[in-house]
Enzyme design. Structure first.
Site, mmCIF file in Angstrom:
data_model
loop_
_atom_site.group_PDB
_atom_site.id
_atom_site.type_symbol
_atom_site.label_atom_id
_atom_site.label_comp_id
_atom_site.label_asym_id
_atom_site.label_seq_id
_atom_site.Cartn_x
_atom_site.Cartn_y
_atom_site.Cartn_z
ATOM 1 N N SER A 288 0.800 -1.224 0.000
ATOM 2 C CA SER A 288 0.000 0.000 0.000
ATOM 3 C C SER A 288 0.831 1.272 0.000
ATOM 4 C CB SER A 288 -0.923 0.011 1.232
ATOM 5 O OG SER A 288 -1.845 -1.059 1.179
ATOM 6 N N TRP A 312 -1.066 -8.620 -7.470
ATOM 7 C CA TRP A 312 -2.463 -8.437 -7.051
ATOM 8 C C TRP A 312 -3.222 -7.536 -8.022
ATOM 9 C CZ3 TRP A 312 -3.864 -12.156 -4.176
ATOM 10 C CH2 TRP A 312 -2.989 -12.695 -3.234
ATOM 11 N N THR A 314 -6.084 -7.496 -10.176
ATOM 12 C CA THR A 314 -7.295 -8.278 -10.357
ATOM 13 C C THR A 314 -7.869 -8.114 -11.756
ATOM 14 O OG1 THR A 314 -7.796 -8.043 -8.010
ATOM 15 C CG2 THR A 314 -9.613 -8.685 -9.436
ATOM 16 N N ARG A 416 -13.408 2.690 -2.638
ATOM 17 C CA ARG A 416 -13.646 2.398 -1.226
ATOM 18 C C ARG A 416 -15.130 2.392 -0.908
ATOM 19 N NH1 ARG A 416 -8.455 6.103 0.496
ATOM 20 N NH2 ARG A 416 -6.925 4.508 -0.079
ATOM 21 N N ILE A 509 -23.816 -20.694 12.453
ATOM 22 C CA ILE A 509 -25.212 -21.117 12.597
ATOM 23 C C ILE A 509 -25.504 -22.329 11.720
ATOM 24 C CG2 ILE A 509 -27.589 -20.415 12.005
ATOM 25 C CD1 ILE A 509 -26.863 -17.632 13.129
ATOM 26 N N GLY A 511 -23.461 -24.682 11.245
ATOM 27 C CA GLY A 511 -22.757 -25.835 11.782
ATOM 28 C C GLY A 511 -21.857 -26.477 10.738
ATOM 29 N N GLY A 512 -21.823 -27.805 10.719
ATOM 30 C CA GLY A 512 -20.962 -28.521 9.784
ATOM 31 C C GLY A 512 -21.273 -28.210 8.338
ATOM 32 N N GLU A 535 -8.432 -2.408 -1.907
ATOM 33 C CA GLU A 535 -8.946 -1.027 -1.983
ATOM 34 C C GLU A 535 -8.538 -0.234 -0.735
ATOM 35 O OE1 GLU A 535 -9.989 -0.335 -4.777
ATOM 36 O OE2 GLU A 535 -10.624 -2.274 -5.547
#
Length: 560
Positions: A288, A312, A314, A416, A509, A511-512, A535
């Site tokens: 940065s 990086w 994109t 941003r 929430i 779970g597995g 960003e």
């Protein structure tokens, strides 16, 4: 139940407590500003010595502003769920801010008594219990289930409402069915998504109508960008929600510094999504630290030869146009004043690696970086070797040399805000998925949604999402009026960390099943993790933008 049906002292107490907390916060800002200044100006060495305090200050600022905005957003006829979630967030925010200000007070020799008095105030204890105690959280969770995820409402005009409806339908009907395969098989975003998005005009949202886009000619339209980005990100961050960022950054840079001929030539093409765009800023050794970038451009007949590495970047494979931040002044001591922006043209590639050799022998190669999430667009390592760029592709041409940093920053502000909107979309998707699963999944003979702990989790998730969403739209409005530059970084900071928290709880929430790739929340969880990094990494935003702006403002106030 409306707001007027609730005990009036709850809303009043929340506003009063925030009003009492704000001057205590401002006093710590002023004290830190003095500690970081020499002769009335901020000193780099002292700022570095107080990085921990500055980081805490930025986060306290984010929580406090979001809490204040959450209370301002409450209309007199606000729904029960809106009031409940606002109060929950205020309690959570104040609970986070108070210890940060105490730590700052200890570091700076500020009195603890005013903070301790506020923390011990009976009305604060009453608000914590009535607004965010176990019973209040359970009630909010049940109200949330009845609202079917329709929370964090903001007032939108007719064009914005129509756009929101259209893009939510497109996201649900077209993007969502393809999102899992793109993520699990690490595919490049296909034309089956790109072409309809071109037709819907998404690549021209930040480009004025006079140059082929849909933005007004006389002002920015940040709110439209936020609406569209949020809707697309709810279906997929990487396959849809992030596609708009790169053309916005490049188009804003062109609008800020390009010649009229460059605007006339490039902006209509970018608006049409042909070519697609990528932004090459980050370098392997600098991250940065834009001012320290070393990627070199050397003058040659008719243009520049680019040599060096970027990382990086994109969408660099699929993109046909790269905006490359380049050091054109060989004197490294020039810092950010030695940077210029180059527009690099290249063929579009669908794969994970490419190489392009110019007739003159210049070479550009790229290789996708394997990542845990945010798949579809792919981030690339790039290598340039004497790659020729004509003078006409320098943004601003001769007059733009040395101004690339400023042109880049003109584009990053919108990026941003888009990232905050992306975070809101990801949070909304995670919350709705968690609500649906909790209603259907039975544990020990009862739906998960019947248990107080599940209700509390959902209520806290929803409160955080609603506060972040409302703040993003509020800051978007301020940006459209010409202000809010620091706040854009602030809402990005808060919303992105919040997306991590909300998607984490949504996965928990489940779970597995939440850990299975076939379940959407697993993708939402790994995608959310990137938001605090790109960003503007949260450390950079907190230290270099938010804290610095607060401290400079305090010094200016003290000097008056």
């Amino acid at each position: 139940m409306k707001m007027n049906d609730l005990p009036p002292d709850m809303v009043h107490s929340a506003r009063d407590l925030l009003g009492r907390l704000r001057p205590l916060f401002d006093a710590r800002v002023a004290a830190l500003a003095v500690a970081c200044a020499v002769d009335g100006r901020l000193d780099a060495g002292r700022l570095d010595a107080h990085q921990v305090a500055s980081f805490d200050l930025a986060w306290a600022s984010a929580d406090l502003l979001a809490a204040e905005n959450a209370m301002r957003a409450l209309a007199p006829d606000a729904r029960e769920i809106d009031v409940q979630l606002a109060l929950i967030f205020v309690v959570e925010a104040v609970s986070a801010v108070l210890p940060k200000l105490e730590s700052l007070s200890l570091e700076l020799g500020q009195p603890l008594a005013p903070l301790q008095a506020l923390a011990a105030a009976p009305e604060w204890a009453a608000l914590r219990l009535a607004g965010a105690g176990a019973e209040a959280l359970a009630n909010a969770g049940r109200a949330l289930a009845r609202a079917d995820g329709d929370i964090g409402r903001v007032v939108l005009d007719e064009p914005l409402t129509m756009a929101q409806d259209a893009f939510r339908r497109f996201a649900a009907d077209v993007v969502a069915p393809q999102a899992e395969a793109i993520h699990r098989h690490d595919l490049t975003v296909p034309e089956s998504l790109l072409q309809p998005m071109r037709e819907m005009g998404v690549f021209g949202l930040s480009i004025p109508e006079q140059y082929g886009g849909s933005a007004p000619n006389d002002r920015e339209d940040t709110l439209m960008m936020v609406v569209v980005t949020e809707a697309l990100s709810e279906a997929s961050l990487a396959a849809a929600g992030s596609l708009i960022t790169r053309p916005e950054i490049l188009s804003r840079a062109l609008l800020a510094g390009g010649t009229e001929a460059q605007k006339q030539h490039w902006l209509p093409k970018i608006a049409a999504g042909d070519p697609l765009c990528a932004i090459a800023i980050t370098e392997p050794d600098f991250g940065s630290d834009v001012a320290g970038l070393a990627f070199k451009g050397t003058r040659t007949e008719g243009g520049w030869l680019l040599t060096g590495a970027k990382t990086w970047c994109t969408f660099a494979g699929k993109a046909g146009l790269l905006m490359v931040v380049t050091r054109t002044d060989p004197d490294r001591s020039a810092g950010h004043r030695g940077l210029s922006l180059m527009m690099v043209e290249k063929p579009s590639h669908d794969g994970h690696a490419f190489e392009f050799i110019q007739p003159t022998g210049g070479r550009l190669s790229g290789k996708a970086i394997p990542t845990i999430g945010y798949r579809g667009m792919h981030s690339f390592d790039l290598s340039f070797d004497n790659f020729f760029v004509p003078d006409a592709n320098v943004i601003g041409e001769e007059g733009g040399l040395g101004k690339g940093f400023y042109f880049t920053m003109a584009g990053m502000m919108g990026g941003r805000m888009q990232t905050a909107a992306r975070a809101a979309g990801v949070m909304r998707a995670a919350l709705r998925a968690a609500l649906s699963y909790a209603a259907d999944r039975k544990v020990f003979g009862a739906p998960l949604l019947d248990y107080p702990l599940t209700l509390a989790k959902l209520a806290r998730m929803a409160a955080r999402f609603a506060a972040c969403r409302q703040l993003a739209y509020a800051v978007g409005r301020v940006l459209d009026q010409g202000g809010g530059r620091m706040e854009a970084s602030l809402v990005k900071l808060l919303a992105c960390r919040s997306a991590e928290l909300v998607t984490r709880e949504a996965l928990q929430i489940h779970g597995g099943m939440g850990y299975a790739e076939e379940t959407a929340v697993s993708r939402l969880f790994v995608d959310a993790r990137v938001l605090s990094i790109f960003e503007g990494a949260e450390e950079t935003l907190a230290l270099k933008v938010i804290a610095r702006s607060l401290l400079e403002g305090a010094l200016e106030t003290a000097a008056v």
